[in-house]
Design an enzyme around this catalytic site. Structure first.
Site, PDB file in Angstrom:
ATOM      1  N   LYS A  63      -4.073   7.341 -13.445  1.00  0.00           N
ATOM      2  CA  LYS A  63      -4.968   6.430 -12.727  1.00  0.00           C
ATOM      3  C   LYS A  63      -6.328   6.478 -13.435  1.00  0.00           C
ATOM      4  O   LYS A  63      -6.736   7.546 -13.917  1.00  0.00           O
ATOM      5  CB  LYS A  63      -5.081   6.929 -11.282  1.00  0.00           C
ATOM      6  CG  LYS A  63      -5.803   6.037 -10.308  1.00  0.00           C
ATOM      7  CD  LYS A  63      -5.732   6.664  -8.904  1.00  0.00           C
ATOM      8  CE  LYS A  63      -6.415   5.835  -7.848  1.00  0.00           C
ATOM      9  NZ  LYS A  63      -6.289   6.431  -6.501  1.00  0.00           N
ATOM     10  N   SER A 105      -4.917   3.036  -3.172  1.00  0.00           N
ATOM     11  CA  SER A 105      -5.582   2.557  -4.362  1.00  0.00           C
ATOM     12  C   SER A 105      -4.867   2.874  -5.677  1.00  0.00           C
ATOM     13  O   SER A 105      -5.225   2.315  -6.718  1.00  0.00           O
ATOM     14  CB  SER A 105      -6.989   3.143  -4.413  1.00  0.00           C
ATOM     15  OG  SER A 105      -6.924   4.555  -4.519  1.00  0.00           O
ATOM     16  N   SER A 151      -3.658   6.914  -0.741  1.00  0.00           N
ATOM     17  CA  SER A 151      -3.611   6.150  -1.987  1.00  0.00           C
ATOM     18  C   SER A 151      -2.477   6.476  -2.958  1.00  0.00           C
ATOM     19  O   SER A 151      -2.270   5.739  -3.919  1.00  0.00           O
ATOM     20  CB  SER A 151      -4.936   6.277  -2.728  1.00  0.00           C
ATOM     21  OG  SER A 151      -5.854   5.394  -2.140  1.00  0.00           O
TER      22      SER A 151
END
Ligand code: GLN
Length: 456
Positions: free
Chosen positions: A64, A139, A163
């Site tokens: 990420k 996310s 997330s």
């Protein structure tokens, strides 16, 4: 989806080239913000030359884009850090690299990890791997989609309030949010320090377990890390007692979601586990607690982005206060600003007692309720989210609607508990549904072992 063992004995260069090719082929999903082709191929050649060994030798992965990595940019999907190249690497990346793994690129996210759909990225949303008219979840949306599209066998994510689990659920992959403190957060862009965790998204339980085994452990650079407790469990010694959270299975929850979760519970019963219904009355306050405590911590953590210490400085600024104001205005996304405002408000001297302190007290009551249940139950089960992946744009105009969708993931975060998202099946309309297993602190390996029993 491929598993890590599929790569054994193959040329690392060929594997990495293939992963890079797949990433380009699936560009339209916008799972990735950058590819680090040069460094990835260099490391692959080291593996092939026998100079780089380990349990993940030659295995490609994606991080990420809030993990600091050398050479490639770390943007946190924000304009603020659009051109930021980190001077150091996150401990998590270092640990994977020490085992020979190869980071091929960085995944899209909601800017600074604020969100649940990846639509808050400054660089545009990621599309769901199963239906490109729908959100990836977030996310860690880019990480989930990269695994679901089989670009890489696993990806790193962060989970502060869901997330990892929610995008894993929306894309049909495994997502592990470990016990708070399991994995070092050194070198990862902070969101809310009392609930931030680092974990993995993978195509199968064995791979998730292997990566967690490598990532977990004390790090002198992160004082919240726990001594390494994570020991993979080959097979459970005895059937477990599992509580179905009744507040998560009401008529308000999508029927397709309930159907898949119920089907998964039947499989657990067939494995010999005892299943009973349980209640957590404090759940009704979980979102209120989360959306006070987390913005408070966000407003504090984002103070460092001022155009001086960190972040792009506005070229129009003429005075010091304009440097702060204009830089922060241009660097943050609307959702970042909203949270900074809520956080500053609940921490302000007039409102601290009424909001922040009250929320922390209520948080303790929620933790106590969980603890009480864990006196009787080994794990709790329910859906990950009230619906499958929603349409792109469906919730963007209504932030409160977005927050409400976090109801099932924030409780474990507030209590620092391990929670995993496991694919349960597809709805009639072909959308993945994840089931969530939540356990007492440090029961991470047990949760994975329960899931392994079902998939075996
Ligand atoms: N969707 C939640 C939020 O918006 C969770 C975010 C996260 O875990 N990073 O806060």
């Amino acid at each position: 989806m491929s598993s890590i063992s599929d790569f054994k004995g193959k040329s690392a260069r060929a594997i990495v080239e293939m992963a890079l090719e797949k990433a380009r082929e699936h560009e339209s999903f916008h799972a990735l913000l950058s590819l680090d082709e040069k460094r990835a191929l260099e490391r692959a050649d080291l593996v092939d030359a026998g100079k780089l060994k380990g349990r993940l030798a030659g295995v490609p992965f994606i991080a990420k884009d809030n993990f600091l990595t050398l050479e490639s940019t770390t943007t946190a999907a924000s304009h603020f850090l659009e051109n930021f190249t980190a001077p150091l690497q996150a401990t998590a990346i270092e640990k994977l690299e020490a085992e020979g793994a190869i980071c091929i690129g960085k995944a899209n996210l909601d800017a600074f990890a604020h969100g649940g759909s990846t639509e808050n990225s400054a660089f545009g949303p990621t599309k769901n791997a199963h239906d490109d008219t729908r959100v990836a979840g977030g996310s860690s949306g880019g990480s989930a989609v990269a695994v679901a599209l089989d670009i890489v066998p696993f990806a790193l994510g962060t989970d502060t309030g869901g997330s990892i689990r929610q995008p894993a659920s929306f894309n049909g992959v495994i997502g592990v949010k470990p016990t708070y403190g399991t994995v070092s957060r050194y070198g990862v862009v902070a969101m809310a320090s009392s609930t931030d965790t680092i974990g993995v998204l993978a195509g199968n339980v064995d791979d998730a377990e292997l990566v967690m085994d490598i990532l977990s452990g004390r790090d002198s650079k992160d004082m919240t890390t726990l001594p390494d407790f994570f020991k993979p469990i080959v097979q459970l010694d005895a059937p477990k007692k599992i509580g179905v959270i009744k507040e998560f299975m009401t008529d308000d929850v999508d029927a397709g979601v309930r159907e898949q979760v119920t089907g998964y519970i039947e499989k657990l019963k067939a494995q010999g586990h005892t299943i009973e219904e349980v209640s957590l009355p404090m759940l009704k306050y979980a979102l209120a607690i989360y959306y006070i405590v987390v913005p408070a911590e966000i407003s504090s953590n984002l103070g460092r982005y001022d155009g001086i210490r960190y972040g792009e400085r506005s070229k129009d600024a003429k005075t010091l206060s304009e440097v702060y104001g204009l830089s922060r205005d241009a660097g943050f996304m609307p959702e970042n600003k909203r949270r900074i405002m809520i956080g500053s408000y609940v921490l302000s001297s007039g409102f601290f007692d009424a909001y922040y302190l009250k929320a922390q007290k209520a948080r303790t009551l929620l933790i106590n309720e969980f603890n009480e249940l864990f006196n009787t139950y080994d794990a709790l089960i329910g859906p990950v989210a009230p619906t499958p992946a929603f349409k792109l744009g469906e919730n963007t105009a209504d932030p409160v609607k977005m927050y409400l969708a976090d109801i099932m993931t924030v409780p474990a975060s507030l209590a620092g508990l391990p929670a995993i998202s496991v694919p349960a099946g597809l709805t009639d309309t072909g959308l993945p549904v994840g089931v969530q297993l939540i356990g007492p602190r440090t029961s991470d390996a047990t949760l994975l072992a329960i899931a392994k029993g079902v998939s075996a």
